[in-house]
Design a protein around this motif. Structure first.
Motif, PDB file in Angstrom:
ATOM      1  N   ASP A  76       0.830  -1.212   0.000  1.00  0.00           N
ATOM      2  CA  ASP A  76       0.000   0.000   0.000  1.00  0.00           C
ATOM      3  C   ASP A  76       0.861   1.259   0.000  1.00  0.00           C
ATOM      4  O   ASP A  76       0.586   2.224  -0.725  1.00  0.00           O
ATOM      5  CB  ASP A  76      -0.922   0.007   1.220  1.00  0.00           C
ATOM      6  CG  ASP A  76      -2.014  -1.055   1.124  1.00  0.00           C
ATOM      7  OD1 ASP A  76      -2.298  -1.502  -0.002  1.00  0.00           O
ATOM      8  OD2 ASP A  76      -2.562  -1.429   2.177  1.00  0.00           O
ATOM      9  N   ILE A  77       1.894   1.237   0.811  1.00  0.00           N
ATOM     10  CA  ILE A  77       2.779   2.408   0.894  1.00  0.00           C
ATOM     11  C   ILE A  77       3.527   2.601  -0.424  1.00  0.00           C
ATOM     12  O   ILE A  77       3.661   3.719  -0.929  1.00  0.00           O
ATOM     13  CB  ILE A  77       3.771   2.252   2.064  1.00  0.00           C
ATOM     14  CG1 ILE A  77       3.012   2.217   3.395  1.00  0.00           C
ATOM     15  CG2 ILE A  77       4.774   3.409   2.075  1.00  0.00           C
ATOM     16  CD1 ILE A  77       3.875   1.881   4.581  1.00  0.00           C
ATOM     17  N   PHE A  78       3.995   1.507  -1.000  1.00  0.00           N
ATOM     18  CA  PHE A  78       4.719   1.607  -2.266  1.00  0.00           C
ATOM     19  C   PHE A  78       3.825   2.159  -3.374  1.00  0.00           C
ATOM     20  O   PHE A  78       4.278   2.968  -4.198  1.00  0.00           O
ATOM     21  CB  PHE A  78       5.262   0.240  -2.677  1.00  0.00           C
ATOM     22  CG  PHE A  78       5.935   0.234  -4.017  1.00  0.00           C
ATOM     23  CD1 PHE A  78       7.185   0.811  -4.183  1.00  0.00           C
ATOM     24  CD2 PHE A  78       5.313  -0.333  -5.122  1.00  0.00           C
ATOM     25  CE1 PHE A  78       7.801   0.826  -5.430  1.00  0.00           C
ATOM     26  CE2 PHE A  78       5.916  -0.329  -6.366  1.00  0.00           C
ATOM     27  CZ  PHE A  78       7.169   0.243  -6.518  1.00  0.00           C
ATOM     28  N   ASP A  79       2.579   1.743  -3.395  1.00  0.00           N
ATOM     29  CA  ASP A  79       1.648   2.241  -4.422  1.00  0.00           C
ATOM     30  C   ASP A  79       1.528   3.760  -4.360  1.00  0.00           C
ATOM     31  O   ASP A  79       1.457   4.441  -5.397  1.00  0.00           O
ATOM     32  CB  ASP A  79       0.270   1.606  -4.239  1.00  0.00           C
ATOM     33  CG  ASP A  79       0.239   0.150  -4.684  1.00  0.00           C
ATOM     34  OD1 ASP A  79       1.166  -0.268  -5.397  1.00  0.00           O
ATOM     35  OD2 ASP A  79      -0.702  -0.570  -4.284  1.00  0.00           O
ATOM     36  N   VAL A  80       1.522   4.308  -3.153  1.00  0.00           N
ATOM     37  CA  VAL A  80       1.409   5.759  -2.983  1.00  0.00           C
ATOM     38  C   VAL A  80       2.724   6.442  -3.346  1.00  0.00           C
ATOM     39  O   VAL A  80       2.745   7.451  -4.068  1.00  0.00           O
ATOM     40  CB  VAL A  80       0.996   6.109  -1.542  1.00  0.00           C
ATOM     41  CG1 VAL A  80       0.979   7.629  -1.346  1.00  0.00           C
ATOM     42  CG2 VAL A  80      -0.369   5.518  -1.225  1.00  0.00           C
ATOM     43  N   LEU A  81       3.835   5.889  -2.864  1.00  0.00           N
ATOM     44  CA  LEU A  81       5.134   6.513  -3.106  1.00  0.00           C
ATOM     45  C   LEU A  81       5.560   6.437  -4.564  1.00  0.00           C
ATOM     46  O   LEU A  81       6.356   7.264  -5.031  1.00  0.00           O
ATOM     47  CB  LEU A  81       6.208   5.852  -2.230  1.00  0.00           C
ATOM     48  CG  LEU A  81       6.142   6.110  -0.730  1.00  0.00           C
ATOM     49  CD1 LEU A  81       7.279   5.385  -0.019  1.00  0.00           C
ATOM     50  CD2 LEU A  81       6.206   7.607  -0.425  1.00  0.00           C
ATOM     51  N   SER A  82       5.063   5.459  -5.289  1.00  0.00           N
ATOM     52  CA  SER A  82       5.475   5.308  -6.684  1.00  0.00           C
ATOM     53  C   SER A  82       4.749   6.246  -7.630  1.00  0.00           C
ATOM     54  O   SER A  82       5.125   6.376  -8.801  1.00  0.00           O
ATOM     55  CB  SER A  82       5.257   3.855  -7.144  1.00  0.00           C
ATOM     56  OG  SER A  82       3.887   3.498  -7.046  1.00  0.00           O
ATOM     57  N   GLN A  83       3.723   6.942  -7.136  1.00  0.00           N
ATOM     58  CA  GLN A  83       3.014   7.908  -7.963  1.00  0.00           C
ATOM     59  C   GLN A  83       3.776   9.232  -7.986  1.00  0.00           C
ATOM     60  O   GLN A  83       4.294   9.683  -6.962  1.00  0.00           O
ATOM     61  CB  GLN A  83       1.603   8.134  -7.426  1.00  0.00           C
ATOM     62  CG  GLN A  83       0.733   6.892  -7.429  1.00  0.00           C
ATOM     63  CD  GLN A  83       0.559   6.316  -8.821  1.00  0.00           C
ATOM     64  OE1 GLN A  83       0.279   7.049  -9.778  1.00  0.00           O
ATOM     65  NE2 GLN A  83       0.736   5.001  -8.955  1.00  0.00           N
ATOM     66  N   PRO A  84       3.856   9.897  -9.136  1.00  0.00           N
ATOM     67  CA  PRO A  84       4.587  11.174  -9.215  1.00  0.00           C
ATOM     68  C   PRO A  84       4.012  12.219  -8.260  1.00  0.00           C
ATOM     69  O   PRO A  84       2.807  12.262  -8.008  1.00  0.00           O
ATOM     70  CB  PRO A  84       4.393  11.593 -10.677  1.00  0.00           C
ATOM     71  CG  PRO A  84       4.063  10.333 -11.398  1.00  0.00           C
ATOM     72  CD  PRO A  84       3.296   9.490 -10.436  1.00  0.00           C
ATOM     73  N   LEU A  85       4.896  13.048  -7.747  1.00  0.00           N
ATOM     74  CA  LEU A  85       4.524  14.148  -6.863  1.00  0.00           C
ATOM     75  C   LEU A  85       4.611  15.457  -7.640  1.00  0.00           C
ATOM     76  O   LEU A  85       5.551  15.657  -8.418  1.00  0.00           O
ATOM     77  CB  LEU A  85       5.466  14.205  -5.658  1.00  0.00           C
ATOM     78  CG  LEU A  85       5.507  12.977  -4.755  1.00  0.00           C
ATOM     79  CD1 LEU A  85       6.755  13.006  -3.878  1.00  0.00           C
ATOM     80  CD2 LEU A  85       4.260  12.899  -3.892  1.00  0.00           C
ATOM     81  N   GLU A  86       3.655  16.325  -7.439  1.00  0.00           N
ATOM     82  CA  GLU A  86       3.708  17.634  -8.100  1.00  0.00           C
ATOM     83  C   GLU A  86       4.350  18.637  -7.157  1.00  0.00           C
ATOM     84  O   GLU A  86       3.819  18.933  -6.085  1.00  0.00           O
ATOM     85  CB  GLU A  86       2.315  18.117  -8.492  1.00  0.00           C
ATOM     86  CG  GLU A  86       2.361  19.424  -9.272  1.00  0.00           C
ATOM     87  CD  GLU A  86       1.023  19.804  -9.865  1.00  0.00           C
ATOM     88  OE1 GLU A  86       0.870  20.991 -10.226  1.00  0.00           O
ATOM     89  OE2 GLU A  86       0.136  18.930  -9.961  1.00  0.00           O
ATOM     90  N   ILE A  87       5.511  19.137  -7.549  1.00  0.00           N
ATOM     91  CA  ILE A  87       6.275  20.062  -6.720  1.00  0.00           C
ATOM     92  C   ILE A  87       6.679  21.249  -7.571  1.00  0.00           C
ATOM     93  O   ILE A  87       7.398  21.097  -8.574  1.00  0.00           O
ATOM     94  CB  ILE A  87       7.521  19.374  -6.127  1.00  0.00           C
ATOM     95  CG1 ILE A  87       7.099  18.156  -5.280  1.00  0.00           C
ATOM     96  CG2 ILE A  87       8.329  20.349  -5.297  1.00  0.00           C
ATOM     97  CD1 ILE A  87       8.260  17.316  -4.814  1.00  0.00           C
ATOM     98  N   ASP A  88       6.201  22.417  -7.194  1.00  0.00           N
ATOM     99  CA  ASP A  88       6.514  23.647  -7.932  1.00  0.00           C
ATOM    100  C   ASP A  88       6.182  23.507  -9.419  1.00  0.00           C
ATOM    101  O   ASP A  88       6.959  23.923 -10.288  1.00  0.00           O
ATOM    102  CB  ASP A  88       7.985  24.023  -7.759  1.00  0.00           C
ATOM    103  CG  ASP A  88       8.332  24.353  -6.326  1.00  0.00           C
ATOM    104  OD1 ASP A  88       7.444  24.849  -5.602  1.00  0.00           O
ATOM    105  OD2 ASP A  88       9.486  24.110  -5.916  1.00  0.00           O
ATOM    106  N   GLY A  89       5.045  22.887  -9.699  1.00  0.00           N
ATOM    107  CA  GLY A  89       4.606  22.759 -11.076  1.00  0.00           C
ATOM    108  C   GLY A  89       5.273  21.661 -11.867  1.00  0.00           C
ATOM    109  O   GLY A  89       5.027  21.520 -13.067  1.00  0.00           O
TER     110      GLY A  89
END
Length: 276
Positions: free
Chosen positions: A92-105
């Motif tokens: 479950d944690i890996f599924d969340v962490l593997s998704q791209p994060l939007e940082i400063d656009g």
């Protein structure tokens, strides 16, 4: 408020002169910065999480090779999805962490997602079934270092943040360089092999200049992190190592930034401290 410091050639500890208050990074400079922020800054609040599990998660998601903004964004995403409230699985944690994060656009991928997911799931499992000791920073740290992926530095971050502890120190690269430049660390010791000895030296130095180790640590980190060009000069033109090429020359060349430096609150810096 009036503070009188000893003369610059007086020794704060054997072999360590106070130095000039305006000369970065002397003991007198650090003392002034702490006192100035006590007057003008907000009371320190080190915690990032609302629970100990969240605090452990914030520290584990940061660390070497992970920029502050990325680690904080990953932590906030897991927090928003309630991943710290229960013993979330590694998958479950890996599924969340593997998704791209939007940082400063920008879309940023979190590094070491699989490794950190495993560490975090095991830590959350232990926290859900055991009761960590909270009577001192060292006691909590000793419990934390038994968990996979948590060493002295990460465990000290958690203990300092959660308990506002002054019996531990966060010996990251910024604090180590400051100690090398001001000569309050034994140059023959390394953080990999001698963490506890260096920690004792840092705490002794903080006490000698009349500051709390937790507040001195936060201010040193902020000042060193905010001055890359100055640090490069003092380190002899390189940021590759911890020790300056010539400690005596480096101190003599310290830039005059003391009284004129902005004393803006370091609350934002404290919030991102865990991830550098």
């Amino acid at each position: 408020m009036q503070i009188e410091l000893p003369s610059s050639d007086t020794f704060v500890l054997p072999g360590i002169p106070w130095g000039a208050i305006e000369a970065f990074p002397t003991p007198a400079y650090w003392t002034y910065q702490v006192m100035a922020r006590r007057i003008t800054g907000m009371p320190p609040r080190h915690r990032l999480g609302n629970t100990l599990a969240e605090e452990v998660g914030a520290c584990l998601l940061g660390g070497h090779g992970i920029p502050a903004s990325v680690g904080l964004a990953a932590f906030r995403r897991l927090q928003a999805q309630g991943m710290f409230a229960n013993a979330s699985t590694e998958s479950d944690i890996f599924d969340v962490l593997s998704q791209p994060l939007e940082i400063d656009g920008r879309q940023i991928r979190y590094r070491f997602a699989k490794q950190k997911a495993r560490y975090l799931s095991e830590a959350l499992s232990c926290l859900s079934t055991e009761t960590p000791p909270l009577d001192s920073g060292k006691a909590l740290r000793q419990w934390l270092i038994q968990l996979p992926g948590i060493g002295f530095k990460t465990a000290s971050w958690v203990a300092r943040n959660w308990l506002d502890a002054d019996d531990v120190a966060i010996l990251d690269i910024h604090v180590l360089r400051a100690g090398a430049l001001a000569r309050f660390f034994d140059e023959n010791l390394t953080v990999e092999r001698n963490y506890l000895e260096l920690e004792e030296q840092f705490i002794r130095f903080a006490q000698a200049i009349g500051t709390r180790p937790s507040e001195l640590d936060a201010i040193i980190w902020f000042e060193m992190m905010s001055s890359p060009r100055t640090i490069t000069q003092l380190m002899g033109g390189s940021l590759a190592g911890v020790r300056p090429r010539s400690p005596s020359d480096a101190l003599a060349a310290g830039s005059s930034r003391g009284r004129g430096r902005s004393n803006k609150s370091t609350s934002d810096a404290r919030q991102t401290r865990l991830f550098e």
